[in-house]
Design a protein around this motif. Sequence first.
Motif, PDB file in Angstrom:
ATOM      1  N   HIS A  78       0.822  -1.205   0.000  1.00 37.00           N
ATOM      2  CA  HIS A  78       0.000   0.000   0.000  1.00 37.00           C
ATOM      3  C   HIS A  78       0.862   1.263   0.000  1.00 37.00           C
ATOM      4  O   HIS A  78       0.633   2.200  -0.783  1.00 37.00           O
ATOM      5  CB  HIS A  78      -0.886  -0.029   1.256  1.00 37.00           C
ATOM      6  CG  HIS A  78      -2.101   0.840   1.177  1.00 37.00           C
ATOM      7  ND1 HIS A  78      -3.364   0.339   1.065  1.00 37.00           N
ATOM      8  CD2 HIS A  78      -2.241   2.180   1.211  1.00 37.00           C
ATOM      9  CE1 HIS A  78      -4.236   1.332   1.028  1.00 37.00           C
ATOM     10  NE2 HIS A  78      -3.576   2.460   1.127  1.00 37.00           N
ATOM     11  N   LEU A 171      -5.824  11.054   4.579  1.00 35.53           N
ATOM     12  CA  LEU A 171      -5.837   9.591   4.636  1.00 35.53           C
ATOM     13  C   LEU A 171      -7.127   9.073   5.264  1.00 35.53           C
ATOM     14  O   LEU A 171      -7.616   8.001   4.876  1.00 35.53           O
ATOM     15  CB  LEU A 171      -4.616   9.087   5.403  1.00 35.53           C
ATOM     16  CG  LEU A 171      -3.277   9.357   4.711  1.00 35.53           C
ATOM     17  CD1 LEU A 171      -2.120   8.828   5.538  1.00 35.53           C
ATOM     18  CD2 LEU A 171      -3.239   8.758   3.314  1.00 35.53           C
ATOM     19  N   ASP A 172      -7.691   9.815   6.224  1.00 35.75           N
ATOM     20  CA  ASP A 172      -8.998   9.427   6.765  1.00 35.75           C
ATOM     21  C   ASP A 172     -10.048   9.406   5.656  1.00 35.75           C
ATOM     22  O   ASP A 172     -10.880   8.490   5.583  1.00 35.75           O
ATOM     23  CB  ASP A 172      -9.437  10.405   7.862  1.00 35.75           C
ATOM     24  CG  ASP A 172      -8.664  10.233   9.154  1.00 35.75           C
ATOM     25  OD1 ASP A 172      -7.971   9.205   9.310  1.00 35.75           O
ATOM     26  OD2 ASP A 172      -8.727  11.151  10.005  1.00 35.75           O
ATOM     27  N   MET A 174      -9.452   9.052   2.391  1.00 34.46           N
ATOM     28  CA  MET A 174      -9.119   7.962   1.480  1.00 34.46           C
ATOM     29  C   MET A 174      -9.634   6.634   2.023  1.00 34.46           C
ATOM     30  O   MET A 174     -10.157   5.798   1.273  1.00 34.46           O
ATOM     31  CB  MET A 174      -7.607   7.904   1.292  1.00 34.46           C
ATOM     32  CG  MET A 174      -7.126   6.814   0.345  1.00 34.46           C
ATOM     33  SD  MET A 174      -5.315   6.645   0.353  1.00 34.46           S
ATOM     34  CE  MET A 174      -5.087   5.768   1.914  1.00 34.46           C
ATOM     35  N   GLU A 175      -9.522   6.425   3.329  1.00 35.41           N
ATOM     36  CA  GLU A 175      -9.890   5.150   3.928  1.00 35.41           C
ATOM     37  C   GLU A 175     -11.393   4.943   4.055  1.00 35.41           C
ATOM     38  O   GLU A 175     -11.834   3.867   4.475  1.00 35.41           O
ATOM     39  CB  GLU A 175      -9.199   5.007   5.286  1.00 35.41           C
ATOM     40  CG  GLU A 175      -7.694   4.798   5.144  1.00 35.41           C
ATOM     41  CD  GLU A 175      -6.949   4.819   6.466  1.00 35.41           C
ATOM     42  OE1 GLU A 175      -7.598   5.025   7.522  1.00 35.41           O
ATOM     43  OE2 GLU A 175      -5.718   4.633   6.438  1.00 35.41           O
ATOM     44  N   THR A 176     -12.182   5.935   3.672  1.00 37.11           N
ATOM     45  CA  THR A 176     -13.629   5.720   3.628  1.00 37.11           C
ATOM     46  C   THR A 176     -14.024   4.888   2.412  1.00 37.11           C
ATOM     47  O   THR A 176     -15.176   4.438   2.319  1.00 37.11           O
ATOM     48  CB  THR A 176     -14.399   7.059   3.591  1.00 37.11           C
ATOM     49  OG1 THR A 176     -14.046   7.791   2.398  1.00 37.11           O
ATOM     50  CG2 THR A 176     -14.093   7.896   4.811  1.00 37.11           C
ATOM     51  N   TYR A 177     -13.104   4.708   1.471  1.00 36.40           N
ATOM     52  CA  TYR A 177     -13.369   3.896   0.282  1.00 36.40           C
ATOM     53  C   TYR A 177     -12.941   2.458   0.545  1.00 36.40           C
ATOM     54  O   TYR A 177     -11.961   2.203   1.256  1.00 36.40           O
ATOM     55  CB  TYR A 177     -12.651   4.477  -0.936  1.00 36.40           C
ATOM     56  CG  TYR A 177     -13.295   5.766  -1.399  1.00 36.40           C
ATOM     57  CD1 TYR A 177     -14.194   5.776  -2.463  1.00 36.40           C
ATOM     58  CD2 TYR A 177     -13.037   6.966  -0.743  1.00 36.40           C
ATOM     59  CE1 TYR A 177     -14.803   6.958  -2.865  1.00 36.40           C
ATOM     60  CE2 TYR A 177     -13.650   8.154  -1.141  1.00 36.40           C
ATOM     61  CZ  TYR A 177     -14.523   8.139  -2.200  1.00 36.40           C
ATOM     62  OH  TYR A 177     -15.148   9.308  -2.584  1.00 36.40           O
ATOM     63  N   VAL A 180      -8.619  -1.316  -2.316  1.00 32.95           N
ATOM     64  CA  VAL A 180      -7.313  -0.671  -2.440  1.00 32.95           C
ATOM     65  C   VAL A 180      -7.256   0.157  -3.716  1.00 32.95           C
ATOM     66  O   VAL A 180      -6.725   1.271  -3.726  1.00 32.95           O
ATOM     67  CB  VAL A 180      -6.186  -1.722  -2.418  1.00 32.95           C
ATOM     68  CG1 VAL A 180      -4.834  -1.077  -2.719  1.00 32.95           C
ATOM     69  CG2 VAL A 180      -6.145  -2.425  -1.065  1.00 32.95           C
ATOM     70  N   ARG A 183      -8.997   3.386  -3.213  1.00 31.87           N
ATOM     71  CA  ARG A 183      -8.226   4.248  -2.319  1.00 31.87           C
ATOM     72  C   ARG A 183      -7.061   4.900  -3.065  1.00 31.87           C
ATOM     73  O   ARG A 183      -6.770   6.086  -2.868  1.00 31.87           O
ATOM     74  CB  ARG A 183      -7.709   3.460  -1.122  1.00 31.87           C
ATOM     75  CG  ARG A 183      -8.813   3.039  -0.165  1.00 31.87           C
ATOM     76  CD  ARG A 183      -8.263   2.266   1.015  1.00 31.87           C
ATOM     77  NE  ARG A 183      -9.323   1.904   1.942  1.00 31.87           N
ATOM     78  CZ  ARG A 183      -9.124   1.361   3.142  1.00 31.87           C
ATOM     79  NH1 ARG A 183      -7.880   1.114   3.545  1.00 31.87           N
ATOM     80  NH2 ARG A 183     -10.137   1.068   3.921  1.00 31.87           N
TER      81      ARG A 183
END
Length: 217
Positions: A78, A171-172, A174-177, A180, A183
């Motif tokens: 990642h 990044l918070d 991005m991490e809702t998706y 990978v 994101r």
Amino acid sequence: MRLSVLSERSGISTATIKYYLREGLLPPGRPVNATTAEYDEGHLRRLRLVRALIQVGGVPVATAREVLRYVDDDSLDHRARLGGAMWALPQDAGPAGPDEEDPAAASARAEVDRLLELLGWECARGSAAVSPAHRSLVAAVAALRRLEYPWDAERMAPYAELMREVARRDLDFMETYGSVAERMEVAVAAAVLFPPALLALHRLAQQEETARRYGTG
């Protein structure tokens, strides 16, 4: 969906989509017959990302292809995928970076290195020799110091802490998706689209603070 529907939903002409296909910016669709292919939601997401890179961000096609190569490389972890994509994006300082013979660049580099040590940003310190972002920061600080602005590590540190909070929020988001792939695409699009928004917010905040201190007249 057929190419015409993909064009309609994305707002990108079929001719441009075909160009992106030829340039390897968009993966091929699923063949239906010798002349027809079908596309899915992944193609629609990718078109939005390509538009963000090329049409909004002004990223050259060859650079966009390099960025997308990292986005799609699932042999990397990642961090490597995201880091490679970010580094492939154009940087403000340009390929040459700061002039190595310029005394202002040498003093700027020393202050940037001292800043990273002060903050405890070990990853940034370890990659400084090859980091485009480090090179851009040195070039900017060198320009400030050339104009005799006292831009040192202590003065930069509060700004850097604010940027760390921005990075956390990036990044918070991005991490809702879920996947990978999603994101990675969101992170790259945000890297192109968020800076103009942050710059605009910065200027609006300066306007408000100026009015608060000196009045609105």
